[in-house]
Write a protein that holds these residues in place. Structure first.
Motif: not given
Ligand SMILES: Cc1ncc(COP(=O)(O)O)c(C=O)c1O
Length: 492
Positions: A112, A116, A119, A121-122, A431, A434, A436, A459
């Motif tokens: 995380h 990237e 983003h 993913s988190s 990825k 760029q 995730t 985010y």
């Protein structure tokens, strides 16, 4: 690389080796181009047949995680095919990897931190949606008025004023507590860890939802627990399957995220909450109610917390402040009662002698003021807009084979893909762009399932979400089209 083999587990030795290496790869412990032990070396090291290792390596190679170069060895291959010749500069096998750890996926968090462009993913909150300026001013003010805050230990249980403030805050959310049964933790992650290190030992049974919050899985695995899973539907944990499991295996802990479940977003209705409490009572086990974001609802308020329904002290309630206020302050609370609470307090003393006083003090003025409620209102509005952007793009661009659950709160959208798609692989493609997302396999404690993915909408801003989700849809469409083409080819 140490591979832990359980000879009497239900899962085959080949699969165990495969999953273990995969966990290490996905955790970034095994770097690109790193040479793996030879089949012979590994079979000797873990005491299995050559064929068992060959089969595991073959599966990893078929899936593109490793590559064998004749006469040279087997190498980690994360990105696309590297020419065999490039292996000249391969990294030699690292002795440190032979030291065993028990947390194969915890390293995944480092993914995380890769910067990237988009983003997803988190499930962190966009810092622009949090009251940073206000907290900064409070910290300045407090340090100038009371610099001793830096030279004192606080109470192990947590600052009294903060505990009192949290009681008032939680009261508004129908979570009944008192300052005496609240323990301030370093985020709810520490709450999970304290419960695990206090009440779970090797071989003890822990029941988790499948899928579940990845950060809890390794905590229990790290304690040597036997993890059993209960699937999740749109109402959260399938309680109809829980009773038998508990009768048979007598778990020590049931871990659940009943409100805006991570990763699916499901909300457990009151009836199921009560049923779980009944089961906990009949099997004398504890329930961890992990509640990172029940404040983030987009329609109506979620049902009352499990701890508010609990008459007998089975529930250990965790409230983290990371998703609503300030993840950098690392503050959460744990609420429990009786001797369970006392033992957790002792575990906190062992762990760190108390959370930092500075950040505890810094948040008190905010959470006790009207600003907190105004802030939450704005946060809900902003996140609802972001959720809607994701849903809109999905409905316009996702392949028809993909479905998702519409979350009525929380931070994530959970996508189900055709079973033959592997989101671990698709992540590598994302990825390259760029972008995730969280591959679903990280959320399954036991049998990893690969055809899910989680998109966090908290985010990134709207244009980034739009671009990111469109790209993910594209990647999915291409993967589906290429499979359809392959299936209709006369050579298959
Ligand atoms: C369900 C759940 N529990 C615990 C945590 C950890 O949060 P904290 O920052 O409070 O430690 C998270 C973070 O994403 C989460 O989703």
């Amino acid at each position: 690389m140490h591979i832990e083999i359980q000879r009497n587990a239900d899962i085959s030795l080949t699969k165990q080796i495969y999953h273990s290496i995969l966990d290490h790869i996905r955790s970034d412990l095994l770097e690109e181009d790193l040479q793996l032990p030879s089949v012979r070396e590994l079979s000797k090291q873990i005491g299995v047949s050559l064929v068992t290792v060959v089969k595991a390596y073959q599966k990893l190679e078929q899936e593109g995680y490793i590559t064998s170069v004749q006469g040279k060895g087997t190498f980690i291959r994360k990105t696309n095919i590297k020419e065999a010749e490039k292996k000249e500069g391969a990294i030699s096998y690292d002795w440190q990897l032979s030291i065993q750890d028990y947390l194969p996926r915890s390293q995944f968090a480092r993914f995380h931190q890769v910067p990237e462009k988009i983003h997803l993913s988190s499930s962190m909150i966009d810092p622009g949606l949090l009251p940073n300026r206000y907290l900064e001013q409070e910290i300045h003010k407090m340090l100038s008025e009371n610099p001793k805050v830096l030279s004192q230990y606080g109470e192990i249980q947590g600052d009294k004023e903060l505990r009192q403030a949290m009681v008032e805050y939680l009261k508004r959310m129908d979570v009944p507590t008192t300052p005496d049964n609240i323990l301030v933790t370093s985020g709810s992650q520490q709450g999970i860890d304290l419960v695990a290190r206090t009440f779970v030992g090797p071989g003890d049974v822990v029941v988790m939802e499948a899928p579940t919050y990845p950060g809890a899985i390794d905590v229990f695995r790290g304690r040597g627990a036997t993890i059993l899973t209960v699937p999740v539907d749109s109402d959260g944990m399938r309680v109809d399957l829980l009773q038998n499991l508990c009768d048979k295996y007598k778990p020590k802990i049931i871990y659940t995220v009943p409100t805006f479940h991570n990763p699916t977003g499901a909300v457990m209705p009151t009836k199921r909450r009560r049923q779980i409490l009944e089961i906990a009572k009949s099997t004398q086990c504890l329930v961890i109610e992990d509640d990172p974001c029940s404040e983030i609802y987009f329609e109506r308020k979620p049902p009352a917390s499990m701890i508010s329904l609990d008459q007998d002290g089975h529930v250990i309630y965790l409230k983290g402040l990371s998703k609503i206020l300030a993840p950098g302050c690392r503050i959460g609370i744990l609420a429990a009662s009786g001797s369970i609470f006392k033992r957790l307090l002792a575990a906190k003393a062992n762990a760190d002698l108390g959370s930092p006083l500075l950040t505890q003090k810094a948040i008190i003025p905010f959470i006790t003021s009207k600003r907190m409620m105004d802030h939450l209102k704005k946060l809900r509005t902003a996140l609802k807009i972001r959720r809607d952007v994701v849903l809109e793009i999905l409905s316009q661009h996702s392949p028809k084979e993909v479905s998702w659950f519409v979350p009525k709160g929380g931070l994530n959208v959970w996508l189900t893909l055709p079973f033959w798609l592997n989101t671990d692989h698709l992540l590598l493609e994302a990825k390259n762009e760029q972008i995730t997302f969280l591959p679903g396999s990280t959320c399954f404690p036991t049998n990893q399932e690969n055809h899910y993915l989680r998109i966090s909408f908290s985010y990134m801003n709207e244009p980034q979400l739009e671009q990111g989700v469109k790209t993910i849809c594209n990647i999915l469409q291409l993967a589906i089209d290429s499979k359809i083409k392959q299936d209709s080819s006369p050579y298959f």
